[in-house]
Scaffold this active site. Structure first.
Site, PDB file in Angstrom:
ATOM      1  N   ILE A  38      -5.085   3.170  12.982  1.00 19.41           N
ATOM      2  CA  ILE A  38      -6.338   3.384  13.724  1.00 19.41           C
ATOM      3  C   ILE A  38      -6.119   3.281  15.239  1.00 19.41           C
ATOM      4  CG2 ILE A  38      -7.966   2.754  11.892  1.00 19.41           C
ATOM      5  CD1 ILE A  38      -8.227  -0.034  13.295  1.00 19.41           C
ATOM      6  N   THR A  66     -17.836  -9.541   9.925  1.00 21.22           N
ATOM      7  CA  THR A  66     -17.851 -10.784   9.167  1.00 21.22           C
ATOM      8  C   THR A  66     -18.858 -11.783   9.727  1.00 21.22           C
ATOM      9  OG1 THR A  66     -16.500 -12.759   8.781  1.00 21.22           O
ATOM     10  CG2 THR A  66     -15.864 -11.420  10.633  1.00 21.22           C
ATOM     11  N   ASP A  67     -19.314 -12.703   8.884  1.00 21.93           N
ATOM     12  CA  ASP A  67     -20.187 -13.782   9.369  1.00 21.93           C
ATOM     13  C   ASP A  67     -19.416 -14.779  10.234  1.00 21.93           C
ATOM     14  OD1 ASP A  67     -18.663 -14.939   7.325  1.00 21.93           O
ATOM     15  OD2 ASP A  67     -20.376 -15.836   6.278  1.00 21.93           O
ATOM     16  N   GLU A  68     -18.068 -14.696  10.207  1.00 20.57           N
ATOM     17  CA  GLU A  68     -17.270 -15.689  10.943  1.00 20.57           C
ATOM     18  C   GLU A  68     -17.451 -15.561  12.453  1.00 20.57           C
ATOM     19  OE1 GLU A  68     -13.364 -16.360   9.294  1.00 20.57           O
ATOM     20  OE2 GLU A  68     -14.006 -15.632   7.339  1.00 20.57           O
ATOM     21  N   TYR A  79      -8.860 -14.546  14.498  1.00 24.20           N
ATOM     22  CA  TYR A  79      -9.438 -13.482  13.655  1.00 24.20           C
ATOM     23  C   TYR A  79     -10.895 -13.248  14.017  1.00 24.20           C
ATOM     24  CZ  TYR A  79     -11.935 -11.530   9.616  1.00 24.20           C
ATOM     25  OH  TYR A  79     -12.779 -10.801   8.816  1.00 24.20           O
ATOM     26  N   ALA A 136     -12.600 -14.151  16.586  1.00 25.10           N
ATOM     27  CA  ALA A 136     -12.792 -13.717  17.983  1.00 25.10           C
ATOM     28  C   ALA A 136     -12.506 -12.225  18.122  1.00 25.10           C
ATOM     29  CB  ALA A 136     -11.883 -14.525  18.906  1.00 25.10           C
ATOM     30  N   SER A 137     -11.475 -11.749  17.408  1.00 16.74           N
ATOM     31  CA  SER A 137     -11.161 -10.317  17.506  1.00 16.74           C
ATOM     32  C   SER A 137     -12.254  -9.481  16.833  1.00 16.74           C
ATOM     33  CB  SER A 137      -9.787 -10.012  16.901  1.00 16.74           C
ATOM     34  OG  SER A 137      -9.794 -10.215  15.497  1.00 16.74           O
ATOM     35  N   LYS A 138     -12.825  -9.990  15.747  1.00 12.49           N
ATOM     36  CA  LYS A 138     -13.931  -9.268  15.089  1.00 12.49           C
ATOM     37  C   LYS A 138     -15.178  -9.290  15.995  1.00 12.49           C
ATOM     38  CE  LYS A 138     -14.061  -7.570  11.558  1.00 12.49           C
ATOM     39  NZ  LYS A 138     -13.694  -6.204  11.074  1.00 12.49           N
ATOM     40  N   ASN A 176     -16.249 -12.300   0.385  1.00 11.68           N
ATOM     41  CA  ASN A 176     -16.323 -11.478  -0.830  1.00 11.68           C
ATOM     42  C   ASN A 176     -15.323 -11.980  -1.877  1.00 11.68           C
ATOM     43  OD1 ASN A 176     -16.987  -8.046   0.215  1.00 11.68           O
ATOM     44  ND2 ASN A 176     -17.738  -9.923   1.093  1.00 11.68           N
TER      45      ASN A 176
HETATM   46  P1  NAD Z   1      -7.743  -6.352   3.721  1.00 12.68           P
HETATM   47  O1  NAD Z   1      -6.824  -7.157   4.568  1.00 12.68           O
HETATM   48  O2  NAD Z   1      -7.705  -6.512   2.238  1.00 12.68           O
HETATM   49  O3  NAD Z   1      -7.515  -4.796   4.009  1.00 12.68           O
HETATM   50  C1  NAD Z   1      -7.338  -4.285   5.296  1.00 12.68           C
HETATM   51  C2  NAD Z   1      -6.861  -2.843   5.177  1.00 12.68           C
HETATM   52  O4  NAD Z   1      -6.774  -2.299   6.510  1.00 12.68           O
HETATM   53  C3  NAD Z   1      -5.471  -2.706   4.531  1.00 12.68           C
HETATM   54  O5  NAD Z   1      -5.480  -1.672   3.578  1.00 12.68           O
HETATM   55  C4  NAD Z   1      -4.573  -2.358   5.704  1.00 12.68           C
HETATM   56  O6  NAD Z   1      -3.443  -1.557   5.340  1.00 12.68           O
HETATM   57  C5  NAD Z   1      -5.529  -1.615   6.626  1.00 12.68           C
HETATM   58  N1  NAD Z   1      -5.097  -1.680   8.034  1.00 12.68           N
HETATM   59  C6  NAD Z   1      -4.753  -2.798   8.737  1.00 12.68           C
HETATM   60  N2  NAD Z   1      -4.385  -2.456   9.981  1.00 12.68           N
HETATM   61  C7  NAD Z   1      -4.535  -1.104  10.077  1.00 12.68           C
HETATM   62  C8  NAD Z   1      -4.336  -0.168  11.125  1.00 12.68           C
HETATM   63  N3  NAD Z   1      -3.883  -0.556  12.334  1.00 12.68           N
HETATM   64  N4  NAD Z   1      -4.588   1.129  10.889  1.00 12.68           N
HETATM   65  C9  NAD Z   1      -5.032   1.542   9.659  1.00 12.68           C
HETATM   66  N5  NAD Z   1      -5.217   0.699   8.629  1.00 12.68           N
HETATM   67  C10 NAD Z   1      -4.989  -0.606   8.844  1.00 12.68           C
HETATM   68  O7  NAD Z   1      -9.203  -6.627   4.297  1.00 12.68           O
HETATM   69  P2  NAD Z   1     -10.585  -6.764   3.516  1.00 12.68           P
HETATM   70  O8  NAD Z   1     -10.739  -8.149   3.017  1.00 12.68           O
HETATM   71  O9  NAD Z   1     -10.747  -5.609   2.609  1.00 12.68           O
HETATM   72  O10 NAD Z   1     -11.605  -6.621   4.739  1.00 12.68           O
HETATM   73  C11 NAD Z   1     -12.054  -5.327   5.160  1.00 12.68           C
HETATM   74  C12 NAD Z   1     -13.001  -5.486   6.331  1.00 12.68           C
HETATM   75  O11 NAD Z   1     -14.114  -6.278   5.937  1.00 12.68           O
HETATM   76  C13 NAD Z   1     -12.377  -6.189   7.533  1.00 12.68           C
HETATM   77  O12 NAD Z   1     -12.830  -5.525   8.699  1.00 12.68           O
HETATM   78  C14 NAD Z   1     -12.920  -7.601   7.456  1.00 12.68           C
HETATM   79  O13 NAD Z   1     -13.028  -8.170   8.744  1.00 12.68           O
HETATM   80  C15 NAD Z   1     -14.285  -7.371   6.840  1.00 12.68           C
HETATM   81  N6  NAD Z   1     -14.821  -8.487   6.034  1.00 12.68           N
HETATM   82  C16 NAD Z   1     -14.084  -9.043   5.041  1.00 12.68           C
HETATM   83  C17 NAD Z   1     -14.629 -10.057   4.258  1.00 12.68           C
HETATM   84  C18 NAD Z   1     -13.866 -10.671   3.104  1.00 12.68           C
HETATM   85  O14 NAD Z   1     -14.379 -11.605   2.455  1.00 12.68           O
HETATM   86  N7  NAD Z   1     -12.683 -10.190   2.761  1.00 12.68           N
HETATM   87  C19 NAD Z   1     -15.943 -10.513   4.511  1.00 12.68           C
HETATM   88  C20 NAD Z   1     -16.668  -9.910   5.552  1.00 12.68           C
HETATM   89  C21 NAD Z   1     -16.095  -8.877   6.297  1.00 12.68           C
HETATM   90  P1  TYD Z   2     -10.073 -17.626   2.873  1.00 16.79           P
HETATM   91  O1  TYD Z   2     -10.078 -16.995   1.522  1.00 16.79           O
HETATM   92  O2  TYD Z   2      -8.825 -17.550   3.698  1.00 16.79           O
HETATM   93  O3  TYD Z   2     -11.318 -16.995   3.656  1.00 16.79           O
HETATM   94  P2  TYD Z   2     -11.967 -17.426   5.085  1.00 16.79           P
HETATM   95  O4  TYD Z   2     -11.069 -18.342   5.794  1.00 16.79           O
HETATM   96  O5  TYD Z   2     -12.083 -16.106   5.773  1.00 16.79           O
HETATM   97  O6  TYD Z   2     -13.300 -18.050   4.748  1.00 16.79           O
HETATM   98  O7  TYD Z   2     -10.454 -19.152   2.726  1.00 16.79           O
HETATM   99  C1  TYD Z   2     -11.669 -19.550   2.114  1.00 16.79           C
HETATM  100  C2  TYD Z   2     -11.763 -21.051   2.228  1.00 16.79           C
HETATM  101  O8  TYD Z   2     -10.714 -21.646   1.427  1.00 16.79           O
HETATM  102  C3  TYD Z   2     -11.558 -21.582   3.635  1.00 16.79           C
HETATM  103  O9  TYD Z   2     -12.433 -22.683   3.829  1.00 16.79           O
HETATM  104  C4  TYD Z   2     -10.106 -22.052   3.649  1.00 16.79           C
HETATM  105  C5  TYD Z   2      -9.868 -22.473   2.219  1.00 16.79           C
HETATM  106  N1  TYD Z   2      -8.476 -22.317   1.700  1.00 16.79           N
HETATM  107  C6  TYD Z   2      -7.844 -23.391   1.072  1.00 16.79           C
HETATM  108  O10 TYD Z   2      -8.409 -24.497   0.937  1.00 16.79           O
HETATM  109  N2  TYD Z   2      -6.572 -23.212   0.595  1.00 16.79           N
HETATM  110  C7  TYD Z   2      -5.916 -22.030   0.719  1.00 16.79           C
HETATM  111  O11 TYD Z   2      -4.718 -21.928   0.274  1.00 16.79           O
HETATM  112  C8  TYD Z   2      -6.595 -20.924   1.348  1.00 16.79           C
HETATM  113  C9  TYD Z   2      -5.889 -19.601   1.512  1.00 16.79           C
HETATM  114  C10 TYD Z   2      -7.865 -21.113   1.822  1.00 16.79           C
END
Ligand code: NAD
Ligand code: TYD
Length: 355
Positions: free
Chosen positions: A68, A133-135, A158, A160-162, A188
């Site tokens: 991207i 994200t809510d973070e 993370y 801060a960048s979001k 999620n």
């Molecule tokens: P993930 O890490 O599973 O997937 C990220 C994807 O982005 C990967 O397929 C990776 O190859 C691709 N990617 C990374 N850098 C790239 C680049 N420079 N160019 C093109 N592709 C690139 O992430 P996820 O958990 O599916 O999260 C997706 C989005 O949702 C993120 O923006 C995250 O901030 C947001 N989000 C995630 C959660 C969660 O619980 N996982 C909750 C709220 C919001």
């Molecule tokens: P994570 O799945 O990394 O999501 P986020 O930090 O984005 O909320 O972590 C969820 C919660 O679980 C977080 O409070 C950190 C905690 N955690 C552990 O206790 N042990 C672990 O090995 C990991 C990866 C996370």
């Protein structure tokens, strides 16, 4: 109002939520367009997550392996496939990695979002949805909820960048009139979740009788939402929300980390053979050194989304969680593939430093 699109570019479509979103969107009878999955395939991207989709949908699904941050590749893709909507998931997404090595988070999450916004503006893309994200809101105490009006107070590289990327999206709407929407979602869970994150890591470790590393005292709280409900929220917003608006998405499902890990142990004890020692899997729980700057509690008020757009989740925690555990039991091939050498190295780095 319900917008229609002929070509939706999904960035990060090979990741956890992006791959679930593509499957969700192509499965919707009211969507007859094509999907362009634009993903550079970092360690977190896995084409196997969509192998069935590629077969099933033929020409309606295209994969483009590109970054991207590569403006020329982004523009070429938009032009070549007549993209009229971008749903932007691509990001570096793991808080612990952002603490160890923030550089890639700044590059992908900030510069990458900027590059996409600039291309969308120049080429007149009809809609840009940013997934966040809510973070970005920081950490709550024992009470209260994040609303769309909560001031931003990110605590990790993370988040801060979001936060920076959210601000860029807002600025491109306010300044240039780019038709944007954006959403801030809670944690999620569900299929295709990369096993560096809490839930899949604990499921796989519990299955294999490995230690279950709980950070700090295990009392940090997250608000868990089934991934498909996040996908339905995004699509509802993309179709119906006013340009420039943002929506919070959450599960009204607050749980301490220790409650989540204990539940995983109970389910796995019930579903597979006991450990060789005969002890319950909860005996594998190991408290380890806390994450620096560890946010105590996230909790989302999603009433704006429910009220304005009529969204509600289709899955409850009990059934969604058990389905998730069953998915990991049924898909050892996917698990094997994502656990590459690079993944093993990450586990060693992260957990060695926690003692
Ligand atoms: P993930 O890490 O599973 O997937 C990220 C994807 O982005 C990967 O397929 C990776 O190859 C691709 N990617 C990374 N850098 C790239 C680049 N420079 N160019 C093109 N592709 C690139 O992430 P996820 O958990 O599916 O999260 C997706 C989005 O949702 C993120 O923006 C995250 O901030 C947001 N989000 C995630 C959660 C969660 O619980 N996982 C909750 C709220 C919001
Ligand atoms: P994570 O799945 O990394 O999501 P986020 O930090 O984005 O909320 O972590 C969820 C919660 O679980 C977080 O409070 C950190 C905690 N955690 C552990 O206790 N042990 C672990 O090995 C990991 C990866 C996370």
């Amino acid at each position: 109002m319900s917008r229609t699109f002929s070509s939706v570019m999904v960035t990060g479509g090979a990741g956890f939520i992006g791959s679930n979103f593509i499957r969700y969107l192509l499965g919707r009878p009211d969507f007859q367009g094509m999907v362009v999955n634009y993903d550079v395939l970092t360690y977190a991207g896995n084409p196997l997550s969509l192998a069935d989709v590629a077969q099933q949908y033929g020409d309606r699904y295209v994969f483009v392996k590109a970054d991207i941050c590569d403006g020329a590749a982004v523009r070429d893709t938009i032009r070549a496939h007549g993209v009229d909507c971008i749903v932007h998931f691509a990001a570096e997404s793991h808080v612990d990695r952002s603490i160890v090595a923030p550089d890639e988070f700044i590059r992908t999450n900030i510069m990458g979002t900027y590059t996409l916004l600039q291309a969308a503006r120049e080429l007149g893309v009809a809609h840009f949805h940013h997934v966040s994200t809510d973070e970005v809101f920081g950490s709550l105490g024992p009470t209260g909820f994040f609303t769309e009006e909560t001031p931003y107070a990110p605590n990790s590289p993370y988040s801060a960048s979001k936060a920076a990327s959210d601000h860029l999206v807002r600025a491109y709407h306010q300044t240039y009139g780019l038709p944007t929407t954006h959403s801030n979602c809670s944690n999620n869970y569900g299929p295709y979740h990369f096993p560096e994150k809490l839930i899949p890591l604990m499921i796989l470790n519990a299955l294999e009788g490995k230690p279950l590393p709980v950070y700090g005292n295990g009392l940090n709280i997250r608000d868990w939402l089934y991934v498909e409900d996040h996908c339905s929220a995004i699509w509802t917003i993309v179709q119906n929300a006013a340009y420039g608006s943002s929506y919070n998405v959450g599960g009204r499902n607050e749980l301490t980390n220790i409650a989540v890990v204990t539940k995983i142990c109970e389910l796995i004890d019930r579903k597979v053979e006991p450990l060789a020692s005969g002890a319950p899997r909860s005996s594998l729980i190991t408290y380890v050194k806390d994450r620096p700057g560890h946010d105590l509690r996230y909790a989302i008020d999603c009433s704006k989304l429910e009220r304005d757009l009529g969204w509600k989740p289709a899955h409850d925690w009990e059934s969604g969680f058990e389905e998730t555990v069953d998915w990991y039991l049924a898909n050892p091939q996917w698990v094997e593939q994502v656990r590459s050498g690079a993944y093993k190295q990450w586990l060693e780095t992260n957990y060695a430093s926690r003692g």
